[in-house]
Design an enzyme around this catalytic site. Sequence first.
Site, PDB file in Angstrom:
ATOM      1  CG  HIS A 242      49.548  60.276  26.858  1.00 17.08           C
ATOM      2  ND1 HIS A 242      50.444  60.585  27.680  1.00 17.08           N
ATOM      3  CD2 HIS A 242      49.427  58.815  27.033  1.00 17.08           C
ATOM      4  CE1 HIS A 242      51.342  59.619  28.098  1.00 17.08           C
ATOM      5  NE2 HIS A 242      50.660  58.660  27.815  1.00 17.08           N
TER       6      HIS A 242
ATOM      7  CG  HIS B 282      52.929  56.325  23.292  1.00 14.10           C
ATOM      8  ND1 HIS B 282      52.285  57.604  23.292  1.00 14.10           N
ATOM      9  CD2 HIS B 282      52.653  55.962  24.854  1.00 14.10           C
ATOM     10  CE1 HIS B 282      51.837  57.857  24.215  1.00 14.10           C
ATOM     11  NE2 HIS B 282      51.999  56.824  25.159  1.00 14.10           N
TER      12      HIS B 282
ATOM     13  CG  HIS C 268      48.804  53.619  26.361  1.00 14.74           C
ATOM     14  ND1 HIS C 268      47.905  54.429  26.446  1.00 14.74           N
ATOM     15  CD2 HIS C 268      49.899  53.869  26.507  1.00 14.74           C
ATOM     16  CE1 HIS C 268      48.427  55.542  26.651  1.00 14.74           C
ATOM     17  NE2 HIS C 268      49.821  55.371  26.805  1.00 14.74           N
ATOM     18  CD  GLU C 269      53.381  52.559  26.671  1.00 16.88           C
ATOM     19  OE1 GLU C 269      54.309  53.272  26.149  1.00 16.88           O
ATOM     20  OE2 GLU C 269      52.692  52.816  27.785  1.00 16.88           O
TER      21      GLU C 269
END
Length: 727
Positions: free
Chosen positions: A460, A454, A450-451
């Site tokens: 998101h 980013h 998930h990071e």
Amino acid sequence: MPFFKELRRRKTVAKSSKTPPNGSSASTESNGTVPTTKSSSTLSSFYGSNSTPASSIQQSTPNLILTASKPSPAISQPSQRPIALGQGMASNRNSVAGGSMAQSVNGGPALKLPTSAFAPRILSITDNSWVNQKIILIYGQIADPSQQPLDGTLTVCHHQDHFPPTIWPVSDSHFKALVHLFPGPNRIRFDFTSSKIISSNSSIPAHSSWININYLPATTAPPVQLVILLGKDSPGTFDAVPERVQREGNDLDAAIRKFRVAAYLWQAFTGEQMYRNGFGRRCFRFEEEWQTGTLTFRDRDSGQMRSEAKIHIVRSEKTVKELRDLDVAQQYEKAKRKGDLFSIAMEAMRGYFRPNPGQKQYVSVLLLDAHWDTRMKTITGHAALGGGTNEIQLAIFGSQALQSYPSCLEDVVPAFTDCTRTDLNFVANDCNESGSNWEAANIGIGAHLHETGHMLGCPHQESGIMLRDYVKLNRTFSCREPYSTRTKSPGMRLCLPKDECNWHRLDTLRFRYHPCFRLPSDFPASGDESVRVWPVDNGKVIVTAPTGIAFVELFSGNDEICHAWLEYGSGDGLSGGPPRQIVLTENDLRLRLADDKKSKKLKLSIHSVGQGSHNVEDFGQLVSKSSAVVKLPNGQMGFKGSQLGTSQQAGSQPEQVILESAVKQTKLLTSVKVYHGFAVDGIEFCYEDLTSQLFGKREGQRGGSEFCLGMSSHVCLSARSAMIPLS
């Protein structure tokens, strides 16, 4: 003399019965030989050709060919340039149901043998596909699952036994497996065995199928760098229960093995997701190095050397005590400097990689000194953050769940099915969603991905990895799901592709044109990432981008997450690419919104193929006549650009200049002077009659920098006050 005439006649008949040396008679073809031709898709000629073997973006066929139409050729001499497997041959599902003859070595010649109904059918990739990643995810079925669901095992035999066979479970006739590839053509064999069906008594697998996959490493894209960051006095260990420490260790070597496997799981998952979204088998790559292999436990025992993802080991200037300070712990409620770990990691990456101008680095960091503080009941030395600068894009995540990660490919399914409860005396239950080992693996591997999302530019989303759907990441790699302490319910009995975690469609749209996802077949990237937005008459807005417009996100009211969007171009690079100009109208855009949001303020975020973006904060205001139209001195109407007056710098004042050369045909613009220091202070437009117009101030470098224009030249300005005259 009759004797000599008869002898001559017999010699002529014998000579005419011989097969020409370069002939391709029916008997020759039946023996499986292929006529010698110039290869049109070989590894050596790949870079020199104008056309590249494209990654397949069509939907996979429902199964492999059930009959072997031609056997594979026997290679008597190595060709100067390797020919892609499957070229000139049809050998997909050559399955046997016993017999005394079969191929003895994987990748050798296949024989035309009877087909078994229980031979594995590969559904996720077509035969002779091209891929650009070392580890790929395979999904398939055995026979007809609705008629006779079977449990058993699938053995993956890699090309010419360059990688040891791996075993994967078959559940209700469904299977998922990770396949290791070597650069070039790979001929992979899949063997199915089950206690519920009869197998051959010989050493020959009774139910087998083959598939050809061509692996071309994507060296034309910048790599995602994998880094383990430690304090300058760190012992290089991570949290683990005593049993784990005794069985597999918790030192730096163990951390490297686990992080490497996690990264390859990210890659396999992302590559499959891009394919399912119609963008071919494209994915980010890793920098590799020649080292003792760790992707199979057998390599550690034998010392086998392989080219695998490089894990950079970086020491911070901070001590372990400083890194574990509660004041920088992201999950500690009273912490006052929750973003400091990101800054510390960024500083360490700048010092380690020392990026040159224009050489952006993409770095995903594992914070090895993260630690479960049993007294304060919080994880110290950990932060889950992603972002970056023009030099370094960075993702950071702690090692609190590292003990639950698989150490090699053979450990992947056991790791995602391990129900051992989390022992809070030694390790953390991160976010109260890691009550067992398999759930901790989901959170650790998935949240770090998930990071990394980013870091790659993803915000998101309403679903997928960029929400919190990684809590079911296990379903991507296993067909069975154990009991969940998070939901306090039995897991899913059969995990099909529709039940898996995914990247949101908007994430894959961002990845499609991201530099890290470039393929050798892609056109060269353009350095112009700009997006221009111009309101025109009748409530229309023209959007232009030199590299093409990839997609437009729509936001209603105060929404921070996108729920509606427009996308342009197929993304396959075969249909001309995304358009360079589009026309938007407010009515068309509002029709795409939910009924309860159609009347609210409409915001757009427009993204170009060149990775540029432009936000329109209020589309309704942009197209309104009061703000979009201005009357020029000659009576004509002009339309304001969307960036007019958007400067938010302190002390800035509104200023407007309408170029006289745009409204007077007798005015000739001859040069432009730019006054600047570290920033632009002013722009002066000089005319042939020695007059000029000044936008801004004559400050900075004395005299400014002058750019002279030819008689036929024209000026294109992206200044915030630029206007377009309407003829």
